[in-house]
Design a protein around this motif. Structure first.
Motif, PDB file in Angstrom:
ATOM      1  N   HIS A 186       0.680  -1.375  -0.200  1.00  0.00           N
ATOM      2  CA  HIS A 186       0.150   0.048  -0.160  1.00  0.00           C
ATOM      3  C   HIS A 186       1.053   1.084  -0.178  1.00  0.00           C
ATOM      4  N   ALA A 187       0.216   2.777  -0.740  1.00  0.00           N
ATOM      5  CA  ALA A 187       1.023   3.644  -0.157  1.00  0.00           C
ATOM      6  C   ALA A 187       1.100   4.124   1.199  1.00  0.00           C
ATOM      7  N   CYS A 188       2.000   3.768   1.434  1.00  0.00           N
ATOM      8  CA  CYS A 188       1.629   4.274   3.137  1.00  0.00           C
ATOM      9  C   CYS A 188       2.717   5.848   3.293  1.00  0.00           C
ATOM     10  N   LEU A 189       1.717   7.129   3.713  1.00  0.00           N
ATOM     11  CA  LEU A 189       2.591   8.360   4.480  1.00  0.00           C
ATOM     12  C   LEU A 189       3.259   7.910   5.792  1.00  0.00           C
ATOM     13  N   VAL A 190       4.666   8.480   5.465  1.00  0.00           N
ATOM     14  CA  VAL A 190       5.465   8.132   6.475  1.00  0.00           C
ATOM     15  C   VAL A 190       6.319   9.739   7.448  1.00  0.00           C
ATOM     16  N   TYR A 191       6.181   9.226   8.183  1.00  0.00           N
ATOM     17  CA  TYR A 191       7.012  10.528   9.175  1.00  0.00           C
ATOM     18  C   TYR A 191       8.246   9.951   9.063  1.00  0.00           C
ATOM     19  N   GLY A 195      15.614  10.922  13.365  1.00  0.00           N
ATOM     20  CA  GLY A 195      15.821   9.402  13.387  1.00  0.00           C
ATOM     21  C   GLY A 195      16.152   8.776  12.581  1.00  0.00           C
ATOM     22  N   GLY A 196      15.042   9.364  10.992  1.00  0.00           N
ATOM     23  CA  GLY A 196      15.005   8.712  10.276  1.00  0.00           C
ATOM     24  C   GLY A 196      13.532   8.491  10.366  1.00  0.00           C
ATOM     25  N   ARG A 225       6.936  11.201   2.213  1.00  0.00           N
ATOM     26  CA  ARG A 225       7.841  11.316   4.154  1.00  0.00           C
ATOM     27  C   ARG A 225       7.379  13.384   4.188  1.00  0.00           C
ATOM     28  N   SER A 226       7.693  13.616   5.465  1.00  0.00           N
ATOM     29  CA  SER A 226       7.908  14.585   5.931  1.00  0.00           C
ATOM     30  C   SER A 226       7.999  13.989   7.621  1.00  0.00           C
ATOM     31  N   ASN A 227       8.626  15.540   7.627  1.00  0.00           N
ATOM     32  CA  ASN A 227       9.013  15.764   9.873  1.00  0.00           C
ATOM     33  C   ASN A 227       7.488  16.492   9.506  1.00  0.00           C
ATOM     34  N   ASN A 228       6.425  16.107   9.578  1.00  0.00           N
ATOM     35  CA  ASN A 228       5.248  17.190   9.588  1.00  0.00           C
ATOM     36  C   ASN A 228       3.762  16.565   9.780  1.00  0.00           C
ATOM     37  N   ALA A 229       3.738  15.344  10.917  1.00  0.00           N
ATOM     38  CA  ALA A 229       2.339  14.567  11.445  1.00  0.00           C
ATOM     39  C   ALA A 229       1.134  15.509  10.246  1.00  0.00           C
ATOM     40  N   GLN A 230       1.397  16.872  10.692  1.00  0.00           N
ATOM     41  CA  GLN A 230      -0.220  17.033   9.940  1.00  0.00           C
ATOM     42  C   GLN A 230      -0.270  17.424   8.868  1.00  0.00           C
ATOM     43  N   ALA A 238      -6.904  13.603   1.592  1.00  0.00           N
ATOM     44  CA  ALA A 238      -6.880  13.725  -0.070  1.00  0.00           C
ATOM     45  C   ALA A 238      -6.915  13.093  -1.065  1.00  0.00           C
ATOM     46  N   GLY A 239      -6.348  11.772   0.145  1.00  0.00           N
ATOM     47  CA  GLY A 239      -6.875  10.334  -0.476  1.00  0.00           C
ATOM     48  C   GLY A 239      -5.572   9.402  -1.690  1.00  0.00           C
ATOM     49  N   ARG A 240      -4.021  10.026  -1.129  1.00  0.00           N
ATOM     50  CA  ARG A 240      -2.975  10.037  -0.633  1.00  0.00           C
ATOM     51  C   ARG A 240      -2.496   8.837  -0.016  1.00  0.00           C
ATOM     52  N   GLY A 241      -2.612   8.020   0.882  1.00  0.00           N
ATOM     53  CA  GLY A 241      -2.181   6.599   1.163  1.00  0.00           C
ATOM     54  C   GLY A 241      -2.932   6.612   2.723  1.00  0.00           C
ATOM     55  N   VAL A 242      -1.926   5.876   3.013  1.00  0.00           N
ATOM     56  CA  VAL A 242      -2.088   5.011   4.344  1.00  0.00           C
ATOM     57  C   VAL A 242      -1.554   6.111   5.883  1.00  0.00           C
ATOM     58  N   VAL A 243      -1.924   6.142   7.257  1.00  0.00           N
ATOM     59  CA  VAL A 243      -1.139   6.821   7.534  1.00  0.00           C
ATOM     60  C   VAL A 243      -1.576   6.320   9.355  1.00  0.00           C
TER      61      VAL A 243
END
Length: 319
Positions: A186-191, A195-196, A225-230, A238-243
């Motif tokens: 799946h398309a996972c949206l990753v923080y 620490g990576g 990927r982002s360093n901002n959870a919001q 918006a339908g981009r993936g799983v959080v």
């Protein structure tokens, strides 16, 4: 030198406004300006930069504020002591919180605090850096994550409960995962922080009841990927993936309206090997103050046990 001048100056330093300071002390703004101008003449330094948009501390003003802050707090504590416990709580309370937690929850909870204690003024500082509360003069600190030995008085608010979810539109196109291993497809949206990129940890249903525990560690990937959870939560809406985030990062309305759908609710998850907590902390000398104690008690009662943000309104228990 008049004590009022110091109190007016300290409040302007906190609020950045002569008008707000005048409103707090119920005096004309011209009186605040006059007292502070007299204070500047007395110390022989410009303490504030004044313009039409804002009022800011000069370098000398910043140093002076830090020096008189503790003195004013001692005077406030003495006033509280002599007036007794029946007096209405008032004065300045400094609160520190992580950026997202502060903006999503503390700011909203302040409305109820002001209704209950209208004489209180709050200075809210939001930062994801661990501050030294003694050096920064913080009265109350919200810490999210594992608590290190800090020598502060602490109260655990809750264990963080993680929620795996995606938008209805995304699930219509790609289907629901049936297990943590399915998330690899799946398309996972990753923080991704200092620490990576985070890995996602899942404990099987019923684990721990027999004395053993199996943890599945999933290295997830996706388009963002982002360093901002919001940012990632908005991308999921918006339908981009799983959080996969703690329950407090989500709005209840997004689940009630089924903009977001919870996934694998029977699995208990986290982004670390051991679950982390949220704590409310205070230096011991600060908690002796009545105004700090009533704010401490207010937040604990307003947040509740379990915390109100764990109820996302979708009928699924947050684990």
């Amino acid at each position: 030198m008049h004590l009022k001048a110091h109190r007016y100056f300290a409040m302007v330093a906190v609020t950045g406004s002569f008008t707000a300071t005048a409103r707090h002390f119920q005096v004309p703004a011209s009186s605040v300006s006059r007292f502070i101008a007299a204070l500047e003449r007395e110390v022989g330094q410009q303490l504030l930069y004044r313009n039409t948009r804002a009022v800011k501390l000069t370098d000398a003003g910043e140093r002076y504020y830090l020096q008189i802050r503790d003195v004013l707090e001692l005077l406030d504590a003495a006033d509280e002591e002599i007036m007794g416990k029946g007096a209405e709580a008032g004065g300045l309370v400094r609160i520190n919180a992580p950026v997202a937690f502060g903006s999503l929850h503390i700011v909203k909870l302040l409305n109820g605090l002001y209704d209950k204690y209208p004489k209180l003024t709050v200075e809210l500082t939001v930062t994801d850096a661990y501050i030294d509360p003694i050096q920064e003069g913080a009265d109350l600190i919200f810490r999210v994550g594992h608590l290190q030995d800090s020598g502060l008085i602490g109260r655990k608010i809750c264990d963080q409960q993680y929620v795996l979810c995606a938008s209805a539109d995304y699930l219509k196109k790609h289907g629901k995962p049936s297990s943590p291993q399915d998330l690899k497809n799946h398309a996972c949206l990753v923080y991704k922080g200092t620490g990576g990129a985070q890995r996602w940890f899942f404990r099987a249903p019923g684990d721990g009841q027999s004395g053993s525990e199996t943890v599945e560690i999933i290295d997830v990937h996706g388009p963002l990927r982002s360093n901002n959870a919001q940012v990632l939560v908005e991308a999921s809406l918006a339908g981009r993936g799983v959080v996969f985030f703690p329950s407090w990062l989500f709005s209840r309305e997004s689940f009630v309206n089924q903009q977001l759908i919870r996934l694998l609710p029977e699995w208990q998850g986290s982004v670390e090997q051991s679950p982390s907590q949220i704590h409310l902390l205070s230096p011991e000398n600060r908690l002796r103050s009545q105004k700090v104690r009533v704010v401490w008690d207010y937040f604990l009662q307003a947040i509740g046990t379990p915390p109100y943000w764990d109820d996302l309104g979708d009928g699924t228990q947050t684990r």
